[in-house]
Each structure stands twice: as structure tokens, then as C-alpha cells.
Design an enzyme around this catalytic site. Structure first.
Site, PDB file in Angstrom:
ATOM      1  N   CYS A   1       0.743  -1.179  -0.514  1.00  0.00           N
ATOM      2  CA  CYS A   1       0.167  -0.308   0.189  1.00  0.00           C
ATOM      3  C   CYS A   1       1.178   0.992   0.709  1.00  0.00           C
ATOM      4  CB  CYS A   1      -1.322   0.211   1.238  1.00  0.00           C
ATOM      5  SG  CYS A   1      -0.324   0.466   3.213  1.00  0.00           S
TER       6      CYS A   1
ATOM      7  N   ALA B   1       2.849   1.870   3.364  1.00  0.00           N
ATOM      8  CA  ALA B   1       4.217   0.556   2.734  1.00  0.00           C
ATOM      9  C   ALA B   1       5.285   1.908   2.286  1.00  0.00           C
ATOM     10  CB  ALA B   1       3.673  -0.198   2.198  1.00  0.00           C
TER      11      ALA B   1
ATOM     12  N   ARG C   1      11.826  -4.558   6.567  1.00  0.00           N
ATOM     13  CA  ARG C   1      12.486  -5.145   4.970  1.00  0.00           C
ATOM     14  C   ARG C   1      14.097  -5.453   5.658  1.00  0.00           C
ATOM     15  NH1 ARG C   1      13.097  -0.221   2.823  1.00  0.00           N
ATOM     16  NH2 ARG C   1      13.372   0.450   0.207  1.00  0.00           N
TER      17      ARG C   1
ATOM     18  N   HIS D   1       6.144   6.366  -2.189  1.00  0.00           N
ATOM     19  CA  HIS D   1       7.221   7.444  -2.704  1.00  0.00           C
ATOM     20  C   HIS D   1       7.140   8.217  -2.864  1.00  0.00           C
ATOM     21  CE1 HIS D   1       8.000   3.368  -4.733  1.00  0.00           C
ATOM     22  NE2 HIS D   1       8.437   2.873  -3.326  1.00  0.00           N
TER      23      HIS D   1
END
Ligand code: CFM
Length: 549
Positions: A66, A69, A100, A202
Site C-alpha cells: 500500500c 508501505a 524490510r 514514494h
């Protein structure tokens, strides 16, 4: 390679594979998915158009994550001295906590320096906060974090309910920043539903880092040949290996976005003279904004693969154009390559001619093909979870990308040249001279032109298609993430996670290439998965059937 036993390639027609993948879908779904499955024609200077960065069809089991994230986990996650406070129910924090494998070191301050990566900060929203609003709770949480840690910066991340109930996180953070005076507090409206995938996260992260942090520290750092490395996240220690190589070459890395980074690195990024962009998808926005506002040019590089690493270093040296650096880079390559070549020559006797499939986020499905090529392995099918058309076809298609409602939803920062701090790093003549030598600024060629003709490129691959693809094309290895791992192994195929690297890495740079060769050699040489049968493979009665069949 004389002793290599070339594996007999399974014969398949790409058009038949595509038809098989689509066969089970209802007609409307099949029509939509067909536009995201491209048979690579490798036409000269032209690749077929890909549909990308569009919504996943409801009901399909996507590999995607998503928007939250992409913002909280991917871009901001690896920075050690910013308190990352999640405003939302606890699950969103818990599942973003240390999953991660973005590594960090203690930094120059040693073990007593600030490192909040191992903490999980959350406002732990409850039903009553959803009903009556969560702003007070957020304010209290920021105050508590400040009181406990006195960090230089606190970042707040919105999860889905925050956007739905309309908490004004930006006003809360602005007020807290003013109140503290010595702590930069800002927020990200990165609710999970904001975009069609991580990619929107991002963009949101890039905007806010640029707006609130970049440019905050004008201090001139020591060192020569100053660059920023954009889009490297230090997964499994990749960034440590790249930093080792930079140090050996005498290249000064002012900031990495964002592997093993600090707040101050972001704040000083505008003092570098070149941006080397590794993961184009996640960080191209920062590269463009740094160029427009401060005059720093950017180039695309790849440190995945030993040959690619050498190429990237030469490209950086060519940009600065100083003989001293060019010589040092050559010296480092000459020192590092013999060990790499010895490892390569050993594994290639077993790996040559084997096949791979790579389906990861938005850049590795391309970058890792270089490593596989170095081992004599071919990538027969690849794709991204959330890349955009330019990552498949090259940046020249950007003017033709149609904006849809989902992309328009994400803020586009309007950036102008800084009145006092904009500085051209190269004159127009110097830029032209480099371009005449074939140097490309501000460009990325994308994945498709690098792949062989008749390979299959698939955007937003899903559970059904990945299993079909493996069944039909039988690769020697399949690379993706944890959600795919076990279903692929149950099909008898070795599986390598290329998000987290399982427990391995680094795979970047010279030493990383050796690690990768050895690991993949072991995986493709192992028969263990082919002996295993899932219960439903032994007893077909256990297989599920679907209502629409
Ligand atoms: Fe860039 Fe990444 Fe990737 Fe990515 Fe990611 Fe990642 Fe990835 Mo997982 S930033 S696009 S959002 S290289 S977390 S470090 S491995 S999907 S291919």
C-alpha cells in the site's frame, strides 16, 4: 565453460503462454490483464506500450503493498535518527516494524548515537479516536516521543482511518514544531488507499523530504567528488558494500536516499555535485527537484552486478572528468575484479544456460538481470509490482503518459530555482561534450529494451498468473517476495526473495556479486524442491474449485 551441460530449453510460444495466463479469467478481466502482459518485441528504438500504475482488479491476489508501505517503510524507514511515528491502529505499525532488512550502522557517534530503527512508534488509535477524532492523541504522542528522546526530527505517517476521519495531521505537526523550536516535525498524508500501490507513497515521501528537510544544512562538507546516491536502501547491507567502494575510489557520498542515512544527510543533499540514481522508480522525483532547485544533474546507475558496478563507477568518474579520479576508479576495478571473475568462472560451469524469472517492486526486476547475465543465466519473464510506463519503456515516454484520477490525487510539488543557492555544476559546453561522448543525463532506458525478444514482461503479476507461468515455462529459479515464496516452492522450483534477500546479502557491488553467484549456484543446483509434493498435488480432491468455472 567447456564442461557446461546446457539445459534443454523448454519450448514455448510467448503468445500461447499469454493466452494460457488469461484463459481462466472472465472476459472483462482478461481484456484488462492482457494490456499488462507484454511480449517483448525488442523493436529497434521502440518497445510495445505497457499499461502500468493502474488499479489492481478487485478479487485478484496482487503482490502489491500500500501507499503507507511505500512512504513509511521504503523511503523513510532506513533513516536512523528520525522518530517515525505512525498515526493509526497498531497493526499498521507492527507490520512495518523491522520487516524490510534495511540495515544501519551506528554512525560516527558510535553506539550512543541516535538510532530509532528498532523502535515501533504508534498512536495506537482505538474506536473512540475514530469516532471523536485522533488529533489530541497524536499531539500527546509527539510530545511523549520528544520528551523521551529529544530527537532532531519527528515524522508522522497517516494510515487509512486518519484520512477517512479527516484528522489535520499537518496542523498538529506544524504547531508541535513551533512549540519545540529544536525539532523538525512534519507529516505525510500517505494513507494506504491514496494510490494504487506503494509507488504513490514514494512520491508523497519524496515531496515532504524535499519540502521539510533538503536544504536545511548549508555547511560545506569535506571531501572531493561529492555525490548523492539516490534510491539505495541498504537491504542486506548493499549500501555498506557500495560505501566501501566509494571510499576506496575517493568518491564522497554526501547523502544516500535513504539506506543507512541520517536526517543531516538529507538536509545537506543540495551540497553535492552529482546525483547517481539507482532505483529510478522510488526516487526520481527527488532527483528532478534537486536539479531544478539547486542545479545538480542526475544520471542513472546500477550497482547490482560486478560489471554494472564497474560501469557505474566509470560513469561517475567520467562526469567529474579528473584524471586522478579516473585512474583511481580503474585501479579499484582492477583490484576487485580478479576475485569476482574467479567466483564467476567457477559457478558458470553449472549455471550457464539456466533460466530465471524476476518479479519485484519497481527496479530490481531489471537490475538483477545483470547479475544473472554474468552467470550465463537468462531471464525469460520479469515484471514489476508497481512501476510506471517509463520504468518499462524508458523515460522518453513520460510526455505520453496519460494522467488518470489516481495519479492526479498525488501532489506534484512546484519547484523553482533557488535564488541564492542554485549553481550550475557544469557549463552548457561541458554537458554537451559529455553528451557527445554518449553520456545520458536525466535518462533511464527501462527494462524492456534490455530483455531478449519474445520474453514475457508482466505488470502487477498475481498469484494465479505466477503459478501458471511457472507451470508452463519451468524456470530454474523464481525471484519475488515472501507472499510468493511458498507457493512457488510447492511447485518444485527454487525461490529466492529479492526484496529481503531471505537472510542473505549484500548482493550489490563486487563482494555482493560473489555472494549472489554462490547463493544462486546452490539454489539452482538443488533438487530438493522437485521431490516435494503439496497435499493437494498428491490428492487432487483437495484442490479448490471456483464458482465461475
Ligand atoms: Fe526501489 Fe527498493 Fe525496488 Fe522499491 Fe520495494 Fe525494496 Fe523492491 Mo521491496 S525502493 S522499487 S518499494 S529497489 S521494498 S528496496 S525490494 S518492492 S524492487
Amino acid at each position: 565453460m567447456a564442461t557446461a551441460t546446457k539445459k534443454k530449453m523448454v519450448q514455448w510460444e510467448p503468445a500461447d503462454i499469454k493466452a494460457e495466463l488469461l484463459k481462466k479469467y472472465p472476459p472483462k478481466v482478461a481484456r484488462k490483464r492482457a494490456k499488462q502482459i507484454m511480449i517483448n518485441e525488442a523493436l529497434e528504438n521502440e518497445t510495445p506500450e505497457m499499461t502500468a500504475n493502474v488499479r489492481t482488479i478487485p478479487g485478484i491476489m496482487t503482490m502489491r503493498g500500500c501507499t503507507y508501505a511505500g512512504c513509511k517503510g521504503v523511503i523513510m524507514g532506513p533513516t536512523r535518527d528520525i522518530v517515525n511515528l505512525v498515526h493509526g491502529p497498531i497493526g499498521c505499525s507492527f507490520y512495518a516494524w523491522l520487516t524490510r532488512r534495511n540495515q544501519t550502522d551506528a554512525g560516527p557517534e558510535g553506539p550512543n548515537g541516535e538510532n530509532f530503527i528498532n523502535y515501533c512508534f504508534s498512536t495506537d488509535m482505538q474506536e473512540q479516536d475514530i469516532i471523536f477524532g485522533g488529533e489530541k492523541k497524536l499531539e500527546a504522542a509527539i510530545q511523549e516521543a520528544y520528551g523521551l528522546f529529544h530527537p532532531k526530527s519527528i515524522a508522522v505517517f497517516a494510515t487509512c482511518p486518519v484520512g477517512l476521519i479527516g484528522d489535520d495531521i499537518h496542523t498538529v505537526t506544524r504547531n508541535m514544531k513551533e512549540k519545540f523550536g529544536d525539532c523538525n516535525v512534519y507529516a505525510f498524508s500517505c494513507e494506504g488507499y491514496k494510490g494504487v500501490s506503494q509507488s504513490a507513497g514514494h512520491h508523497i515521501a519524496n515531496n515532504q523530504v524535499f519540502r521539510h528537510i533538503v536544504g536545511e544544512n548549508d555547511e560545506v562538507k569535506p571531501g572531493k567528488y561529492k555525490i548523492n546516491l539516490l534510491g539505495e536502501y541498504n537491504i542486506g547491507g548493499d549500501g555498506f558494500e557500495i560505501d566501501r567502494i566509494f571510499a576506496k575510489c575517493g568518491i564522497t557520498c554526501i547523502s544516500t536516499f535513504s539506506g543507512n542515512s541520517t536526517y543531516d544527510q538529507f538536509a545537506s543533499a543540495h551540497t553535492a555535485d552529482l546525483n547517481a540514481v539507482m532505483c529510478h522508480r522510488s526516487i526520481n522525483y527527488v532527483a528532478d527537484m534537486l536539479e531544478t532547485k539547486y542545479g545538480i544533474p542526475w544520471i542513472k546507475v546500477n550497482f547490482i552486478g560486478a560489471d554494472s558496478t564497474a560501469k557505474a563507477l566509470r560513469k561517475i568518474a567520467q562526469y567529474f572528468g579528473e584524471q586522478e579520479l579516473i585512474d583511481q576508479v580503474e585501479k579499484v576495478i582492477a583490484e576487485e575484479m580478479p576475485e569476482v571473475m574467479a567466483a564467476r568462472e567457477d559457478v558458470v560451469t553449472r549455471t550457464d544456460g539456466k533460466t530465471a524469472m524476476i518479479f519485484v517492486g519497481g527496479s530490481r526486476a531489471h537490475h538483477y538481470q545483470d547479475l544473472f547475465n554474468e552467470m550465463g543465466m537468462k531471464t525469460i519473464s520479469a515484471g514489476y509490482e508497481f512501476a510506471h510506463r517509463d520504468d518499462y519503456e524508458g523515460r522518453q515516454v513520460i510526455p505520453n503518459i496519460k494522467l488518470d484520477a489516481d495519479s492526479r490525487n498525488i501532489e506534484e510539488l512546484v519547484v523553482e530555482a533557488d535564488e541564492t543557492r542554485y549553481k550550475s555544476r557544469k557549463s552548457a559546453e561541458e554537458i554537451k561534450a559529455l553528451e557527445d561522448e554518449g553520456y545520458k543525463f536525466k535518462h533511464y532506458d527501462g527494462l524492456a529494451p534490455d530483455m531478449d525478444k519474445n520474453t514475457i514482461i508482466i505488470d502487477d503479476l498475481n498469484q494465479h498468473e505466477s503459478e501458471k507461468l511457472v507451470e508452463l515455462m519451468k524456470p530454474d529459479i523464481f525471484c519475488a517476495g515472501i507472499k510468493e515464496k511458498y507457493s512457488i516452492q510447492k511447485l518444485g522450483i527454487p525461490m529466492k526473495q529479492l526484496h529481503s534477500y531471505d537472510s542473505g546479502g549484500p548482493y550489490a557491488g563486487f563482494k555482493g556479486a560473489i555472494n549472489f553467484y554462490e547463493e544462486i549456484d546452490r539454489l539452482v543446483g538443488s533438487k530438493v524442491w522437485s521431490y516435494m509434493k503439496a497435499p493437494w498435488q498428491e490428492d487432487p480432491k483437495l484442490s479448490a474449485t471456483y464458482g465461475w468455472e
